[in-house]
Design an enzyme around this catalytic site. Sequence first.
Site, PDB file in Angstrom:
ATOM      1  N   HIS A 298      -5.678   3.692 -75.332  1.00  0.00           N
ATOM      2  CA  HIS A 298      -4.566   3.290 -74.466  1.00  0.00           C
ATOM      3  C   HIS A 298      -4.125   1.843 -74.728  1.00  0.00           C
ATOM      4  CE1 HIS A 298      -5.747   6.841 -72.156  1.00  0.00           C
ATOM      5  NE2 HIS A 298      -4.701   6.694 -71.377  1.00  0.00           N
TER       6      HIS A 298
ATOM      7  N   ASP B 291      -6.740  13.765 -76.471  1.00  0.00           N
ATOM      8  CA  ASP B 291      -7.180  12.558 -75.778  1.00  0.00           C
ATOM      9  C   ASP B 291      -7.223  12.860 -74.288  1.00  0.00           C
ATOM     10  OD1 ASP B 291      -7.818   9.814 -75.284  1.00  0.00           O
ATOM     11  OD2 ASP B 291      -5.719   9.389 -74.855  1.00  0.00           O
ATOM     12  N   SER B 292      -7.742  11.912 -73.532  1.00  0.00           N
ATOM     13  CA  SER B 292      -7.764  12.058 -72.085  1.00  0.00           C
ATOM     14  C   SER B 292      -6.374  11.902 -71.472  1.00  0.00           C
ATOM     15  CB  SER B 292      -8.707  11.014 -71.474  1.00  0.00           C
ATOM     16  OG  SER B 292      -8.245   9.709 -71.753  1.00  0.00           O
TER      17      SER B 292
ATOM     18  N   GLU C 297      -1.718   4.798 -68.038  1.00  0.00           N
ATOM     19  CA  GLU C 297      -1.407   6.223 -67.953  1.00  0.00           C
ATOM     20  C   GLU C 297      -0.171   6.479 -67.094  1.00  0.00           C
ATOM     21  OE1 GLU C 297      -2.276  10.097 -69.183  1.00  0.00           O
ATOM     22  OE2 GLU C 297      -3.339   8.264 -69.753  1.00  0.00           O
TER      23      GLU C 297
ATOM     24  N   CYS D  52     -10.121   1.100 -76.680  1.00  0.00           N
ATOM     25  CA  CYS D  52      -9.615   2.306 -76.020  1.00  0.00           C
ATOM     26  C   CYS D  52      -8.252   2.588 -76.604  1.00  0.00           C
ATOM     27  CB  CYS D  52      -9.525   2.092 -74.509  1.00  0.00           C
ATOM     28  SG  CYS D  52      -8.681   3.425 -73.602  1.00  0.00           S
TER      29      CYS D  52
ATOM     30  N   CYS E 214      -9.862   9.636 -78.692  1.00  0.00           N
ATOM     31  CA  CYS E 214     -10.404   9.035 -77.475  1.00  0.00           C
ATOM     32  C   CYS E 214     -11.780   8.491 -77.810  1.00  0.00           C
ATOM     33  CB  CYS E 214     -10.489  10.093 -76.367  1.00  0.00           C
ATOM     34  SG  CYS E 214     -11.332   9.551 -74.861  1.00  0.00           S
TER      35      CYS E 214
END
Length: 259
Positions: A188, A13-14, A155, A186, A76
């Site tokens: 996240h 993932d990012s 993040e 997303c 992601c």
Amino acid sequence: MAEKDSGFVGVFDSGVGGLTVLGCLVAELPHERFVFFGDSAHAPYGDKRPEEVLALSRRIAASLVNEGAKALVIACNTATSVAAQALRTEYPTIPVIGVEPALKPATLAPQHRRILVMATAATLRLGKFQRLEDRWGADSEVIEVPCVGLADLIEKGDPASPAIHELLERYLGPWRGKVDSVVLGCTHYPLVCDQIREVMGDVPLYDGGEGTARETRRRLEAAGLLAPDSQAGSVELRSSIDTPDELALYQRIFELARR
């Protein structure tokens, strides 16, 4: 390269968001060995040009495959939209599984007249989501809300931060009491479900992690790659910010994601 049935499942993932998908994968496939790579040094992907996301995804995938990955999970939404097809072409002998916003289950729910999809601007702009909406959104009003900056804040590792609440209030507050469900577009966003509910009230939240985990099991089984029940599963967490503090953050977020 490792033998097919003794390799690991590479997940990337990012940044920390993909740890929510990893939690679902571990629950669904407890005997597998997982290596997770979060590209926090380049997060978020949702703000980058597609060519850059593709280059980053290719580099991570190549490293995992060269190390012995028997399957890749792109945890992601943006990277899935940009890179999944290219990686499937480049690695035709292993399963490559992506994620997508859980619009389908939201549209199949009894109450589905108005569905809010919160996602990065890139995910909403790219063709994969538009095709998903065309296929499943015909009987619903799909409200797209690009949540610019939200993944950045998550993040940082404090899902309960007031800054996140303020941003959610700005993006979602105008829709409070006006939608039947919210799709978390997303990886996240499941980390801030509590804050989303504080803003939106008691509406169903849909995310794609469990569906991705089920699809990963299906693809591994079809390819004869499932780990035997006798194998002890394991998880290794890695980050492109390779510091003790960052890895401790990953471990903490992963434990939150598994609750």
